[in-house]
Design an enzyme around this catalytic site. Structure first.
Site, PDB file in Angstrom:
ATOM      1  N   ARG A  37      36.363   9.517  43.220  1.00 45.56           N
ATOM      2  CA  ARG A  37      35.035  10.130  43.027  1.00 45.56           C
ATOM      3  C   ARG A  37      35.008  11.530  43.649  1.00 45.56           C
ATOM      4  NH1 ARG A  37      31.683   9.949  39.798  1.00 45.56           N
ATOM      5  NH2 ARG A  37      29.673   9.378  40.672  1.00 45.56           N
ATOM      6  N   ASP A  55      33.289   4.726  51.634  1.00 45.16           N
ATOM      7  CA  ASP A  55      32.384   3.726  51.064  1.00 45.16           C
ATOM      8  C   ASP A  55      31.510   3.198  52.196  1.00 45.16           C
ATOM      9  OD1 ASP A  55      31.170   1.378  50.151  1.00 45.16           O
ATOM     10  OD2 ASP A  55      32.797   0.968  48.754  1.00 45.16           O
ATOM     11  N   ASN A  81      20.899  10.570  51.986  1.00 46.69           N
ATOM     12  CA  ASN A  81      20.467  10.302  50.614  1.00 46.69           C
ATOM     13  C   ASN A  81      21.097   9.026  50.035  1.00 46.69           C
ATOM     14  OD1 ASN A  81      19.663  11.394  47.684  1.00 46.69           O
ATOM     15  ND2 ASN A  81      21.828  10.828  47.628  1.00 46.69           N
ATOM     16  N   TYR A 153      14.933  -4.101  48.507  1.00 48.30           N
ATOM     17  CA  TYR A 153      14.978  -2.636  48.363  1.00 48.30           C
ATOM     18  C   TYR A 153      13.758  -1.996  49.036  1.00 48.30           C
ATOM     19  CZ  TYR A 153      15.034   2.017  46.264  1.00 48.30           C
ATOM     20  OH  TYR A 153      15.029   3.386  46.081  1.00 48.30           O
ATOM     21  N   LYS A 157      13.750   0.638  52.168  1.00 52.75           N
ATOM     22  CA  LYS A 157      13.181   1.991  52.110  1.00 52.75           C
ATOM     23  C   LYS A 157      12.071   2.161  53.149  1.00 52.75           C
ATOM     24  CE  LYS A 157      16.053   3.621  50.029  1.00 52.75           C
ATOM     25  NZ  LYS A 157      16.757   4.892  50.208  1.00 52.75           N
ATOM     26  N   THR A 186      17.688   9.278  37.117  1.00 51.77           N
ATOM     27  CA  THR A 186      19.068   9.180  37.607  1.00 51.77           C
ATOM     28  C   THR A 186      19.587   7.823  37.143  1.00 51.77           C
ATOM     29  OG1 THR A 186      18.401   8.055  39.630  1.00 51.77           O
ATOM     30  CG2 THR A 186      18.504  10.471  39.721  1.00 51.77           C
TER      31      THR A 186
HETATM   32  N1  LIG Z   1      15.882   7.798  41.357  1.00 51.25           N
HETATM   33  C1  LIG Z   1      14.694   7.450  41.802  1.00 51.25           C
HETATM   34  O1  LIG Z   1      13.743   7.319  41.039  1.00 51.25           O
HETATM   35  C2  LIG Z   1      14.482   7.218  43.281  1.00 51.25           C
HETATM   36  C3  LIG Z   1      13.171   6.894  43.692  1.00 51.25           C
HETATM   37  C4  LIG Z   1      12.927   6.714  45.058  1.00 51.25           C
HETATM   38  C5  LIG Z   1      13.944   6.849  45.955  1.00 51.25           C
HETATM   39  N2  LIG Z   1      15.221   7.141  45.540  1.00 51.25           N
HETATM   40  C6  LIG Z   1      16.265   7.260  46.565  1.00 51.25           C
HETATM   41  O2  LIG Z   1      17.000   8.455  46.360  1.00 51.25           O
HETATM   42  C7  LIG Z   1      18.353   8.281  46.800  1.00 51.25           C
HETATM   43  C8  LIG Z   1      19.300   8.702  45.693  1.00 51.25           C
HETATM   44  O3  LIG Z   1      19.020   7.895  44.550  1.00 51.25           O
HETATM   45  P1  LIG Z   1      19.562   8.265  43.085  1.00 51.25           P
HETATM   46  O4  LIG Z   1      18.481   7.933  42.146  1.00 51.25           O
HETATM   47  O5  LIG Z   1      20.167   9.605  43.086  1.00 51.25           O
HETATM   48  O6  LIG Z   1      20.717   7.137  42.940  1.00 51.25           O
HETATM   49  P2  LIG Z   1      22.100   7.177  42.114  1.00 51.25           P
HETATM   50  O7  LIG Z   1      21.952   8.062  40.942  1.00 51.25           O
HETATM   51  O8  LIG Z   1      22.463   5.758  41.924  1.00 51.25           O
HETATM   52  O9  LIG Z   1      23.109   7.871  43.159  1.00 51.25           O
HETATM   53  C9  LIG Z   1      23.421   7.224  44.353  1.00 51.25           C
HETATM   54  C10 LIG Z   1      24.549   7.950  45.033  1.00 51.25           C
HETATM   55  O10 LIG Z   1      24.920   7.165  46.191  1.00 51.25           O
HETATM   56  C11 LIG Z   1      26.314   6.857  46.098  1.00 51.25           C
HETATM   57  N3  LIG Z   1      26.619   5.547  46.682  1.00 51.25           N
HETATM   58  C12 LIG Z   1      26.030   4.358  46.424  1.00 51.25           C
HETATM   59  N4  LIG Z   1      26.614   3.389  47.145  1.00 51.25           N
HETATM   60  C13 LIG Z   1      27.592   3.976  47.874  1.00 51.25           C
HETATM   61  C14 LIG Z   1      28.546   3.503  48.792  1.00 51.25           C
HETATM   62  N5  LIG Z   1      28.648   2.192  49.110  1.00 51.25           N
HETATM   63  N6  LIG Z   1      29.383   4.385  49.381  1.00 51.25           N
HETATM   64  C15 LIG Z   1      29.314   5.699  49.070  1.00 51.25           C
HETATM   65  N7  LIG Z   1      28.437   6.211  48.189  1.00 51.25           N
HETATM   66  C16 LIG Z   1      27.595   5.354  47.581  1.00 51.25           C
HETATM   67  C17 LIG Z   1      26.630   6.883  44.625  1.00 51.25           C
HETATM   68  O11 LIG Z   1      28.011   7.056  44.438  1.00 51.25           O
HETATM   69  P3  LIG Z   1      28.690   6.644  43.001  1.00 51.25           P
HETATM   70  O12 LIG Z   1      28.150   7.646  42.027  1.00 51.25           O
HETATM   71  O13 LIG Z   1      30.145   6.749  43.250  1.00 51.25           O
HETATM   72  O14 LIG Z   1      28.217   5.244  42.724  1.00 51.25           O
HETATM   73  C18 LIG Z   1      25.788   8.078  44.170  1.00 51.25           C
HETATM   74  O15 LIG Z   1      26.437   9.273  44.458  1.00 51.25           O
HETATM   75  C19 LIG Z   1      18.488   6.805  47.192  1.00 51.25           C
HETATM   76  O16 LIG Z   1      18.376   6.687  48.595  1.00 51.25           O
HETATM   77  C20 LIG Z   1      17.288   6.144  46.517  1.00 51.25           C
HETATM   78  O17 LIG Z   1      16.861   4.984  47.202  1.00 51.25           O
HETATM   79  C21 LIG Z   1      15.498   7.321  44.219  1.00 51.25           C
END
Ligand SMILES: NC(=O)c1ccc[n+]([C@@H]2O[C@H](COP(=O)([O-])OP(=O)(O)OC[C@H]3O[C@@H](n4cnc5c(N)ncnc54)[C@H](OP(=O)(O)O)[C@@H]3O)[C@@H](O)[C@H]2O)c1
Length: 257
Positions: A37, A55, A81, A153, A157, A186
């Site tokens: 990655r 990880d 994040n 979840y 949060k 996302t």
């Molecule tokens: N999207 C929303 O609507 C939303 C709403 C509220 C809060 N959030 C918060 O915003 C943050 C980012 O969310 P997002 O929507 O951008 O999620 P996402 O698109 O799923 O991206 C998550 C990122 O975290 C990485 N990740 C997950 N598990 C991991 C692990 N075990 N080790 C290392 N890296 C890991 C993923 O890597 P890989 O790509 O390699 O899997 C990816 O880069 C999160 O904390 C989420 O709770 C998001």
């Protein structure tokens, strides 16, 4: 120019945050789960100062990640994040035997916070779903209760806000705040999300890099730069202390005071 470390920045809001920071002329260290990655991220974001690997579902890997990130510091800001959603139909455990959502969404930011020199600014990603989070220190890992992924979840949060507020209280030299990015398109947010990627990153970029005259506050919960009222549990110092004790017990690492 600020120096910023963004966790979980291989995709989604974290990647967009890193890109926005770089567009603003800042130095950015990104984080990916694996070497494969990381190679993709280096190609996608060639201006990044570095990409560190780990990880965060494994405590030993979080420790190694902290060492690698520290070697590339110091940082003016760290944006916690990294996160996973609540879609799993069954309770899953990490290689350390810890419930997976708690491990990635709560223990990873806690342990990185504890193992990195305190930056001037810390930002913890939460979610509007934190409002429905319930602190249950009798069964924080859904060991005895029936599994409810979305509740786990929401709990995680809420704990992110609790953690942000606890650090704000205990580290007066650090501005520690929590951000709800909104419902963002996302992988986690899905295609029906209402808000676009840049909207989900902008407040974190502002908190990490705006002049001190603008960002002189700590212990707040924000969305689109506006103050929100967090889950009442987040303001409760006894909940903060119990979360820190739980994290210390599960990670074997106290938060430096
Ligand atoms: N999207 C929303 O609507 C939303 C709403 C509220 C809060 N959030 C918060 O915003 C943050 C980012 O969310 P997002 O929507 O951008 O999620 P996402 O698109 O799923 O991206 C998550 C990122 O975290 C990485 N990740 C997950 N598990 C991991 C692990 N075990 N080790 C290392 N890296 C890991 C993923 O890597 P890989 O790509 O390699 O899997 C990816 O880069 C999160 O904390 C989420 O709770 C998001």
């Amino acid at each position: 120019m600020s120096s910023v470390f963004v966790t979980g920045s291989a995709d989604g809001i974290g990647l967009e945050t890193a890109r926005a920071l770089l567009r603003g002329g800042h130095r950015v260290v990104l984080h990916a789960r694996s070497e494969a990655r990381a190679a993709q991220v280096r190609t996608a974001v060639p201006d990044a100062a570095a990409v560190v690997v780990g990880d965060v579902s494994e405590l030993t890997r979080i420790r190694a990640l902290a060492l690698a990130a520290n070697a590339l510091g110091p940082y003016d800001a760290v944006i916690h994040n990294v996160g996973v959603g609540g879609g799993a139909a069954r309770r899953e455990a990490t290689p350390d035997g810890i419930e997976r959502i708690l491990a990635i969404n709560v223990l990873a930011p806690y342990l990185l916070t504890a193992l990195m020199p305190p930056p001037r600014r810390l930002v913890y990603l939460t979610s509007g779903l934190e409002a429905g989070g319930r602190p249950d220190f009798a069964d924080p890992q859904y060991t005895h209760r029936p599994w409810q992924g979305m509740q786990a979840y929401s709990d995680s949060k809420m704990y992110d806000v609790v953690l942000a507020f606890a650090v704000a209280r205990l580290w007066p030299g650090t501005l520690s705040n929590a951000v709800d990015p909104g419902w963002i398109k996302t992988r986690m947010g899905g295609p029906n999300a209402t808000d676009e990627l840049p909207d989900g990153a902008e407040t974190q970029v502002w908190l990490a890099t705006a002049p001190e005259a603008e960002i002189g506050f700590t212990g707040r919960y924000l969305k689109r730069r506006q103050d929100l009222k967090a889950n009442p549990a987040a303001y409760d110092e006894s909940v903060q202390d119990r979360l820190l004790a739980l994290c210390a017990e599960l990670t074997g690492q106290e938060l430096p005071r």
